[in-house]
Design a protein around this motif. Sequence first.
Motif, mmCIF file in Angstrom:
data_model
loop_
_atom_site.group_PDB
_atom_site.id
_atom_site.type_symbol
_atom_site.label_atom_id
_atom_site.label_comp_id
_atom_site.label_asym_id
_atom_site.label_seq_id
_atom_site.Cartn_x
_atom_site.Cartn_y
_atom_site.Cartn_z
ATOM 1 N N CYS A 82 68.258 28.766 -8.762
ATOM 2 C CA CYS A 82 68.216 27.060 -9.232
ATOM 3 C C CYS A 82 67.110 27.104 -10.466
ATOM 4 N N ARG A 83 66.244 27.659 -10.089
ATOM 5 C CA ARG A 83 64.853 28.057 -11.148
ATOM 6 C C ARG A 83 65.224 28.528 -12.312
ATOM 7 N N GLU A 84 65.953 29.558 -12.190
ATOM 8 C CA GLU A 84 66.599 30.387 -13.341
ATOM 9 C C GLU A 84 67.634 29.751 -14.267
ATOM 10 N N ILE A 85 68.311 29.032 -13.576
ATOM 11 C CA ILE A 85 69.241 28.174 -14.315
ATOM 12 C C ILE A 85 68.785 26.869 -14.997
ATOM 13 N N GLY A 86 67.580 26.355 -14.382
ATOM 14 C CA GLY A 86 67.043 25.201 -15.038
ATOM 15 C C GLY A 86 67.679 23.937 -14.637
ATOM 16 N N ASP A 87 66.969 22.740 -14.973
ATOM 17 C CA ASP A 87 67.113 21.400 -14.770
ATOM 18 C C ASP A 87 67.707 21.239 -13.293
ATOM 19 N N MET A 88 67.085 21.724 -12.158
ATOM 20 C CA MET A 88 67.333 21.579 -10.777
ATOM 21 C C MET A 88 66.082 21.605 -10.032
ATOM 22 N N ASP A 89 65.077 20.979 -10.495
ATOM 23 C CA ASP A 89 63.864 20.952 -9.869
ATOM 24 C C ASP A 89 63.985 20.327 -8.497
ATOM 25 N N GLU A 90 64.748 19.379 -8.200
ATOM 26 C CA GLU A 90 64.609 18.778 -7.098
ATOM 27 C C GLU A 90 65.226 19.789 -5.949
ATOM 28 N N CYS A 91 66.283 20.583 -6.357
ATOM 29 C CA CYS A 91 66.744 21.555 -5.580
ATOM 30 C C CYS A 91 65.821 22.752 -5.206
ATOM 31 N N VAL A 92 65.138 23.056 -6.361
ATOM 32 C CA VAL A 92 64.148 24.238 -5.998
ATOM 33 C C VAL A 92 63.062 23.699 -5.038
ATOM 34 N N ALA A 93 62.469 22.568 -5.191
ATOM 35 C CA ALA A 93 61.581 22.108 -4.331
ATOM 36 C C ALA A 93 62.135 21.918 -2.921
ATOM 37 N N ALA A 94 63.365 21.260 -2.603
ATOM 38 C CA ALA A 94 63.762 21.206 -1.359
ATOM 39 C C ALA A 94 64.024 22.535 -0.914
ATOM 40 N N CYS A 95 64.321 23.919 -1.560
ATOM 41 C CA CYS A 95 64.735 24.981 -0.772
ATOM 42 C C CYS A 95 63.318 25.662 -0.634
ATOM 43 N N GLU A 96 62.203 25.429 -1.384
ATOM 44 C CA GLU A 96 61.027 26.055 -1.061
ATOM 45 C C GLU A 96 60.295 25.346 0.020
ATOM 46 N N ALA A 97 60.448 24.134 0.439
ATOM 47 C CA ALA A 97 60.002 23.665 1.383
ATOM 48 C C ALA A 97 60.622 23.895 2.757
#
Length: 130
Positions: free
Chosen positions: A87-102
Motif C-alpha cells: 500500500c505504501r509503494e502504490i501510494g494514496d493509501m495512508d489509512e490502510c498502511v497505518a492500520a496494517c502497521e498497528a
Amino acid sequence: MPHEQISAELDECIRLCLDCYRTCQQTASVHCLELGGKHVEPQHFRLMLSCAEVCRTAAALMLNNSPQHHLQCAVCAEICRQCAESCREIGDMDECVAACEACEESCQRMAASGGGQAVTGIRGEQHAAH
C-alpha cells in the motif's frame, strides 16, 4: 504478567485486527476499485483481501479464546507487514498502511506471548510453544 494486562493486550489486539480488517476490506472494495490502475493489480488486490481475512480470523480466534491464536497472530503480522509495504509503494493509501502497521505490531506481541506455554497443536499434540 497479571491477568488484567493480558486481557487489555488481548482486547487491544482484537480491536486492531478488526480495524485492519475493516480498513483493508473497505479500501480494496471502494478506494482501489474506483481508482483502478496499480490499485487493482492482482497481486496487490489479492494481498489486501488476504490481509483483511487473516485479520478477521485472528480476531475470531482470540475472541474464541483459542489456544492456537498466537499461531494465527504470527501469520497475521507477516501478511499485515506485506500489505503495508504494498500500500505504501502504490501510494494514496495512508489509512490502510497505518492500520496494517498497528495490527502487525500488536499481533507480533500476541504471537510472542504464546512462548513457553503448553498449547495444543493443530493435530492435537501437546508441545511447548516457541
